[in-house]
Design a protein around this motif. Sequence first.
Motif, mmCIF file in Angstrom:
data_model
loop_
_atom_site.group_PDB
_atom_site.id
_atom_site.type_symbol
_atom_site.label_atom_id
_atom_site.label_comp_id
_atom_site.label_asym_id
_atom_site.label_seq_id
_atom_site.Cartn_x
_atom_site.Cartn_y
_atom_site.Cartn_z
ATOM 1 N N GLY A 1 -7.722 6.156 4.955
ATOM 2 C CA GLY A 1 -6.753 5.895 6.009
ATOM 3 C C GLY A 1 -7.259 4.868 6.991
ATOM 4 N N LEU A 2 -6.335 4.139 7.601
ATOM 5 C CA LEU A 2 -6.652 3.162 8.636
ATOM 6 C C LEU A 2 -5.974 3.557 9.942
ATOM 7 C CD1 LEU A 2 -6.170 -0.239 6.744
ATOM 8 C CD2 LEU A 2 -8.326 0.978 7.176
ATOM 9 N N HIS B 1 3.828 4.911 11.205
ATOM 10 C CA HIS B 1 3.582 4.568 9.803
ATOM 11 C C HIS B 1 4.604 3.513 9.382
ATOM 12 C CE1 HIS B 1 7.058 7.005 8.575
ATOM 13 N NE2 HIS B 1 6.561 8.029 9.239
ATOM 14 N N PRO B 2 4.537 2.988 8.163
ATOM 15 C CA PRO B 2 5.416 1.859 7.812
ATOM 16 C C PRO B 2 6.914 2.120 7.927
ATOM 17 C CG PRO B 2 3.611 2.009 6.247
ATOM 18 C CD PRO B 2 3.532 3.228 7.118
ATOM 19 N N THR C 1 -1.006 4.289 11.927
ATOM 20 C CA THR C 1 -1.741 4.770 10.758
ATOM 21 C C THR C 1 -1.251 4.073 9.503
ATOM 22 O OG1 THR C 1 -0.173 6.571 10.244
ATOM 23 C CG2 THR C 1 -1.945 7.057 11.817
ATOM 24 N N ARG C 2 -2.177 3.904 8.573
ATOM 25 C CA ARG C 2 -1.831 3.489 7.215
ATOM 26 C C ARG C 2 -2.631 4.388 6.276
ATOM 27 N NH1 ARG C 2 1.582 1.673 9.785
ATOM 28 N NH2 ARG C 2 2.498 -0.428 9.756
ATOM 29 N N TYR C 3 -1.931 4.941 5.260
ATOM 30 C CA TYR C 3 -2.503 5.970 4.384
ATOM 31 C C TYR C 3 -2.423 5.490 2.941
ATOM 32 C CZ TYR C 3 -3.111 10.769 2.543
ATOM 33 O OH TYR C 3 -3.560 11.906 1.898
ATOM 34 N N GLY D 1 -10.208 -6.803 8.990
ATOM 35 C CA GLY D 1 -9.454 -7.995 9.361
ATOM 36 C C GLY D 1 -7.960 -7.780 9.341
ATOM 37 N N LEU D 2 -7.535 -6.520 9.479
ATOM 38 C CA LEU D 2 -6.115 -6.186 9.461
ATOM 39 C C LEU D 2 -5.661 -5.751 10.850
ATOM 40 C CD1 LEU D 2 -6.132 -4.037 6.183
ATOM 41 C CD2 LEU D 2 -5.360 -6.414 6.402
ATOM 42 N N SER D 3 -4.354 -5.794 11.076
ATOM 43 C CA SER D 3 -3.806 -5.327 12.352
ATOM 44 C C SER D 3 -3.529 -3.832 12.321
ATOM 45 C CB SER D 3 -2.509 -6.085 12.671
ATOM 46 O OG SER D 3 -1.468 -5.685 11.777
ATOM 47 N N GLY D 4 -3.325 -3.290 11.135
ATOM 48 C CA GLY D 4 -2.939 -1.888 11.017
ATOM 49 C C GLY D 4 -1.439 -1.697 11.108
ATOM 50 N N HIS D 5 -0.702 -2.802 11.214
ATOM 51 C CA HIS D 5 0.756 -2.745 11.303
ATOM 52 C C HIS D 5 1.415 -3.452 10.112
ATOM 53 C CE1 HIS D 5 0.686 -1.049 15.387
ATOM 54 N NE2 HIS D 5 -0.414 -1.770 15.510
#
Length: 255
Positions: free
Chosen positions: A144-145, A206-207, A157-159, A99-103
């Motif tokens: 990771g996402l 990434h963020p 990406t999210r790590y 349920g996330l955007s990944g951002h």
Amino acid sequence: MVPASGDVAEVKIRAVNTGARVLAKVRMKNGSVLYDGDAAIDGVPGTAAPVELQFMDTVGGATGAMFPTGSRTDCIDGVDVTCMDVAMPMVIARAEAFGLSGHEGAAELDRNRGFFERMEAIRLAAAMRMGMGDASKSVTPKFGLLASARSGGSAATRYFMPWNTHPSLAVTGSQCMAACLLCPGTVGEGLLKALPSAPAHLALEHPMGHLNVVIDYSRDGDRFELNWAGLVRTARKLAEGQVFVPTEVWRGRTS
């Protein structure tokens, strides 16, 4: 230890914890390492001289296989994941599955404890399937996402480290997630707008910005082979100093 003639010195490194080989190309000037330069890394202040890294033997370093579960996609707790071992054993999922955007930013994700609880349960179950045993006190496998790009990159990406969100993206994790995007049958398949020719240059969002990864690979139908992964780091001289040891200390050791 390394011949220092010319503008670039090639340093061959063996990572003793995994046995992987890394070729580093270090900029030189008058026989000494060059530290000044305009290479920048998102999330790292300032600029410095670039160091090109080429990673070999990165497949299966921890588990013995690229896909240690024997499958390119597994369903765990209702979530499709890819359990992959390239430079770092990882469990990779689509952000939308949670349920996330990944951002989302790192701080926002860290506050989402419901997500972390569900992610950890999946990570522990995946570790067992990967032959890594009880990972409740281990930082591996990492999680990771992946999501579609929004900021001009190849994919978002999210790590996770794994109990907190990485402020940017780890070097090892970037190689695994990039390989996931290129390999057929994984959760990353279809996120790239077009499949790049090898060596593939991918910009992973990434963020704190982007991390550029180069993957040399071959793909024919379902067959996927990874030859090497590369990226650019920087050489920044952080400190230099001398330690003075009293003479009587050496006398005591030699008497």
